[in-house]
Design a protein around this motif. Structure first.
Motif, mmCIF file in Angstrom:
data_model
loop_
_atom_site.group_PDB
_atom_site.id
_atom_site.type_symbol
_atom_site.label_atom_id
_atom_site.label_comp_id
_atom_site.label_asym_id
_atom_site.label_seq_id
_atom_site.Cartn_x
_atom_site.Cartn_y
_atom_site.Cartn_z
ATOM 1 N N GLY A 1 -3.271 18.263 6.871
ATOM 2 C CA GLY A 1 -3.738 18.612 8.216
ATOM 3 C C GLY A 1 -2.873 18.074 9.331
ATOM 4 N N GLY B 1 -1.749 9.562 4.088
ATOM 5 C CA GLY B 1 -2.871 8.957 4.790
ATOM 6 C C GLY B 1 -3.469 7.842 3.943
ATOM 7 N N ASP B 2 -4.045 6.839 4.623
ATOM 8 C CA ASP B 2 -4.669 5.739 3.879
ATOM 9 C C ASP B 2 -6.021 6.229 3.371
ATOM 10 O OD1 ASP B 2 -6.261 3.438 3.230
ATOM 11 O OD2 ASP B 2 -4.704 2.230 4.188
ATOM 12 N N ILE B 3 -6.064 6.517 2.058
ATOM 13 C CA ILE B 3 -7.252 7.150 1.476
ATOM 14 C C ILE B 3 -8.464 6.225 1.583
ATOM 15 C CG2 ILE B 3 -8.199 8.199 -0.628
ATOM 16 C CD1 ILE B 3 -5.245 8.743 -1.466
ATOM 17 N N LYS B 4 -8.205 4.912 1.538
ATOM 18 C CA LYS B 4 -9.343 3.969 1.622
ATOM 19 C C LYS B 4 -9.974 4.042 3.022
ATOM 20 C CE LYS B 4 -7.052 1.305 -1.927
ATOM 21 N NZ LYS B 4 -6.087 0.226 -2.191
ATOM 22 N N ALA C 1 1.109 3.545 3.024
ATOM 23 C CA ALA C 1 0.020 4.469 3.390
ATOM 24 C C ALA C 1 -0.272 4.325 4.880
ATOM 25 C CB ALA C 1 -1.225 4.169 2.567
ATOM 26 N N GLU D 1 -3.082 16.725 -1.179
ATOM 27 C CA GLU D 1 -4.367 16.722 -0.464
ATOM 28 C C GLU D 1 -5.423 17.554 -1.172
ATOM 29 O OE1 GLU D 1 -1.428 16.685 1.015
ATOM 30 O OE2 GLU D 1 -1.525 15.667 2.955
ATOM 31 N N LEU E 1 -7.802 15.929 -3.263
ATOM 32 C CA LEU E 1 -8.806 15.090 -2.598
ATOM 33 C C LEU E 1 -9.839 15.968 -1.886
ATOM 34 C CD1 LEU E 1 -6.300 12.558 -0.972
ATOM 35 C CD2 LEU E 1 -7.832 12.046 -2.890
ATOM 36 N N ARG F 1 4.015 17.845 -7.710
ATOM 37 C CA ARG F 1 5.108 17.135 -7.040
ATOM 38 C C ARG F 1 6.430 17.884 -7.184
ATOM 39 N NH1 ARG F 1 3.698 11.122 -9.389
ATOM 40 N NH2 ARG F 1 1.822 10.788 -8.139
ATOM 41 N N ILE G 1 -9.132 18.175 0.486
ATOM 42 C CA ILE G 1 -8.744 18.481 1.877
ATOM 43 C C ILE G 1 -7.435 19.272 1.862
ATOM 44 C CG2 ILE G 1 -9.993 16.561 2.957
ATOM 45 C CD1 ILE G 1 -7.311 14.985 3.015
ATOM 46 N N TRP H 1 1.445 12.310 15.464
ATOM 47 C CA TRP H 1 1.849 13.654 15.033
ATOM 48 C C TRP H 1 2.426 14.440 16.196
ATOM 49 C CZ3 TRP H 1 2.368 13.047 10.186
ATOM 50 C CH2 TRP H 1 1.476 12.260 9.462
ATOM 51 N N LEU I 1 4.492 11.504 -0.106
ATOM 52 C CA LEU I 1 3.325 12.305 -0.497
ATOM 53 C C LEU I 1 2.399 12.507 0.701
ATOM 54 C CD1 LEU I 1 2.446 10.604 -3.918
ATOM 55 C CD2 LEU I 1 3.818 12.668 -3.522
ATOM 56 N N ALA J 1 0.850 -1.205 0.000
ATOM 57 C CA ALA J 1 0.000 0.000 0.000
ATOM 58 C C ALA J 1 0.882 1.251 0.000
ATOM 59 C CB ALA J 1 -0.932 0.007 1.205
ATOM 60 N N ARG J 2 2.130 1.092 -0.467
ATOM 61 C CA ARG J 2 3.086 2.206 -0.544
ATOM 62 C C ARG J 2 3.231 2.896 0.818
ATOM 63 N NH1 ARG J 2 3.365 -0.709 -4.110
ATOM 64 N NH2 ARG J 2 3.460 -0.272 -6.351
#
Ligand code: CO8
Length: 253
Positions: free
Chosen positions: A139, A65-68, A27, A131, A134, A164, A136, A87, A106, A24-25
Motif C-alpha cells: 500500500g 513494514g513492522d508487522i508487530k 523493519a 503482503e 499477510l 521472491r 494486505i 512515502w 521485502l 529487526a532487519r
C-alpha cells in the motif's frame, strides 16, 4: 544508544543514509520511518549534497513494514493517517535517490526501491512483495510502481503470490539498474559520485522529465522535454561547457 538512521558523506556531493535497525532487519517501525523521512529531507535541503544514496545493513536492506506494530493498527487509525510522510518525501525528492540493496528488500523495503531513481543490488539480494501472505497489499506505491516498471503480467505474477525475486530477476524486470559483483554500497556510491560530478541543473531537469513524462501523453511529454532543454540552454554552465569543448576540440568539456 546507536541511532536507527546513520548519515555519512562517502564522496563529494553524496550523502549516504543507512537504515540501522539490524536486529529487526530494518523493519519500518514508526520511529524508523520518522528518522528516515527526516534524514532524506535534510539531504534534500543540504546545498552540498547532490545525490542521495540509501542503504540498509548487510543482513537486510529492509524487511518492510513492522508487522508487530502493524498488527495493532486499527482501520480508523490507518484512515486518519492516510500515509506516513516518508512515502510522499520519497516520491517528491528532486535530487536523485540511489538505493543500494544488500540482503532482503521485502514489502515496504521493496516499495522504497521501487520509488528510487536507481537501484544497485548485490548478487545475493532478494526482493519481494509478500503482503498478500499477510492478507494486505503493498500500500505504499508497490502495486502501481511495479506495474509501471515491469508490466501487468510480471507485476501480478509476484503481487498475487508473494514469491521472491533474485537480484538478476529484478534486473531483468527493470527494477534494478546494476547487480554489483562485489559491494553494492560501494558501487552505488561510485554511481552517485559520477552523477554528483555532472551539471546539477541538467541532472535535476533530466530526473524531472523522466519522472513526469510517462504519466503524460507523448506530445505533452515531448513538449516538457523541449522546455526543460531550453531552460538548460540558458544556463552559464551550458555556455561554459560548450565553449570549452569547441576550444579544446574534444569531449573534455
Ligand atoms: N516486522 C517486524 N519484525 C521483523 C520484520 C518485520 N517486517 N522482519 C523481521 N523482523 C524481526 C523478526 O521478528 C526477528 O525478531 P526477533 O529476533 O525478536 O524474533 C528479527 O527481525 C530477525 O528476523 P528473522 O529471524 O526472521 O531473520 P531472518 O534473517 O531469518 O529472515 C526475513 C529475515 C526474511 C526478512 C524475515 O524476517 C521475514 O520474512 N520478515 C517479514 C517480511 C515481510 O513479510 N515483510 C512485509 C511486511 S508488511 C509491509 O511491508 C507493508 C508495508 C506497507 C507500508 C504502508 C502501509 C500503509
Amino acid at each position: 544508544m546507536e541511532s536507527i538512521v546513520k548519515v555519512e558523506r562517502p564522496a563529494d556531493g553524496v550523502s549516504l543514509v543507512r537504515l540501522n535497525r539490524p536486529e529487526a532487519r530494518n523493519a519500518l517501525s514508526r520511529a524508523l520511518k520518522d528518522a528516515l523521512d527526516a534524514a532524506l529531507l535534510d539531504a534534500e535541503r543540504a546545498s552540498d549534497v547532490r545525490v542521495i544514496v540509501l542503504t540498509g545493513t548487510p543482513e537486510a536492506f529492509c524487511a518492510g513494514g513492522d508487522i508487530k506494530e502493524l498488527g495493532a493498527v486499527t482501520v480508523e487509525e490507518q484512515l486518519a493517517m492516510r500515509e506516513h510522510p516518508l512515502w510522499r518525501t520519497l516520491g517528491a525528492l528532486r535530487k536523485p535517490l540511489v538505493v543500494a540493496v544488500d540482503g532482503y528488500a521485502l514489502g515496504g523495503g521493496m516499495e522504497i526501491a521501487l520509488a528510487a531513481d536507481l537501484v544497485v543490488a548485490s548478487e545475493g539480494a532478494v526482493f519481494g512483495l509478500p503482503e498478500i501472505r499477510l492478507g494486505i497489499l503493498p500500500g505504499a506505491g508497490g502495486t502501481q510502481r511495479l506495474v509501471r516498471l515491469a508490466g501487468r503480467q510480471r507485476a501480478l505474477r509476484y503481487l498475487l503470490t508473494g514469491d521472491r525475486l533474485s537480484a538478476r530477476a529484478a534486473q531483468a524486470m527493470g527494477i534494478v539498474c546494476e547487480v554489483a559483483a562485489d559491494d553494492a554500497v560501494a558501487a552505488a556510491v561510485a554511481l552517485a559520485a559520477s552523477i554528483a560530478a555532472m551539471p546539477p541543473l541538467a541532472v535535476r531537469q533530466i530526473k524531472e522529465v523522466v519522472q513526469l513524462g510517462p504519466d503524460a501523453s507523448l506530445a505533452t511529454a515531448l513538449a516538457l522535454e523541449r522546455n526543460a532543454n531550453l531552460a538548460l540552454f540558458g544556463t552559464e554552465e551550458r555556455t561554459r561547457r560548450m565553449k570549452a569543448f569547441a576550444e579544446k576540440g574534444s569531449g573534455r568539456a
